[in-house]
Design a protein around this motif. Sequence first.
Motif, PDB file in Angstrom:
ATOM      1  N   LYS A  36      -2.601  -1.318  -3.441  1.00  0.00           N
ATOM      2  CA  LYS A  36      -3.612  -0.426  -2.873  1.00  0.00           C
ATOM      3  C   LYS A  36      -3.052   0.986  -2.722  1.00  0.00           C
ATOM      4  O   LYS A  36      -1.854   1.166  -2.517  1.00  0.00           O
ATOM      5  CB  LYS A  36      -4.060  -0.934  -1.493  1.00  0.00           C
ATOM      6  CG  LYS A  36      -4.737  -2.287  -1.548  1.00  0.00           C
ATOM      7  CD  LYS A  36      -5.038  -2.780  -0.157  1.00  0.00           C
ATOM      8  CE  LYS A  36      -5.607  -4.188  -0.266  1.00  0.00           C
ATOM      9  NZ  LYS A  36      -5.366  -4.974   0.905  1.00  0.00           N
ATOM     10  N   THR A  75       0.836  -1.210   0.000  1.00  0.00           N
ATOM     11  CA  THR A  75       0.000   0.000   0.000  1.00  0.00           C
ATOM     12  C   THR A  75       0.867   1.256   0.000  1.00  0.00           C
ATOM     13  O   THR A  75       1.836   1.355   0.744  1.00  0.00           O
ATOM     14  CB  THR A  75      -0.920   0.003   1.245  1.00  0.00           C
ATOM     15  OG1 THR A  75      -1.667  -1.214   1.260  1.00  0.00           O
ATOM     16  CG2 THR A  75      -1.866   1.186   1.234  1.00  0.00           C
ATOM     17  N   THR A 117      -8.287  -0.282  -4.160  1.00  0.00           N
ATOM     18  CA  THR A 117      -7.559  -1.461  -4.603  1.00  0.00           C
ATOM     19  C   THR A 117      -7.314  -1.339  -6.093  1.00  0.00           C
ATOM     20  O   THR A 117      -8.214  -0.978  -6.857  1.00  0.00           O
ATOM     21  CB  THR A 117      -8.362  -2.753  -4.296  1.00  0.00           C
ATOM     22  OG1 THR A 117      -8.584  -2.802  -2.887  1.00  0.00           O
ATOM     23  CG2 THR A 117      -7.613  -3.989  -4.737  1.00  0.00           C
TER      24      THR A 117
END
Length: 164
Positions: free
Chosen positions: A116, A80, A159
Motif C-alpha cells: 500500500k 505501507t 492498494t
Amino acid sequence: MELKIREITCSDNEQMAKILRDSLEDFGLNIPGTAYFDESTDRLYQSFQGDKQVYYVAELNGELVGGVGLYPTQGLPSDTVELVKMYVKSSCRGQGVGKKLMLQCIEKASDFGYEKIYLETMPELSAAVSAYEKLGFVSLDKPLGDTGHFSCTIWMLRTLSLSE
C-alpha cells in the motif's frame, strides 16, 4: 519536450527545496505543519538514503521541475510506504510531470515489496487530490502513521496490485 525521471543527487537539494517551498507559497501553504518547515526539505538527498526509500526528480529539457519520494514513515504498517514531498514547478503543472513521477513511485513501491501507498495532502491542492484519485487513491477518515504534518486534512491510500 524531453521528460526524464531519475533519483535525486546531492546537487539537486537546493533546487528541489526551492521548488517545494515555492509550490507551497503558490497555494498559501507556507505554514507550520507542512513540508515547508521540515528540517529534511533542505537535504532531500540525504533524507532518502535508507532501505526501501527513494526520492525521484523530474527534468524537463534538462531543467529540474519537480520531485516525489517514497518513505517508510514511522507508525505506518510494515506493508505501507508514504508518498512524500510531491511538488512540481508552477510553470510545469498540468503537463503530466506529476503523473509520471507518481507512476514511477507506484512501480518502485511494488518493487520494494510494499502492498500500500499512503499520502497526506490539503484541500487547497484540489488538482493534486483529483490526480491521486485518478491513480487509484481513496480517501481515509483519519491519518495513518506519525508524519508530523498536522496541517494536512486529507489522507489517502492506494492498494498495489500484484501486476504493478
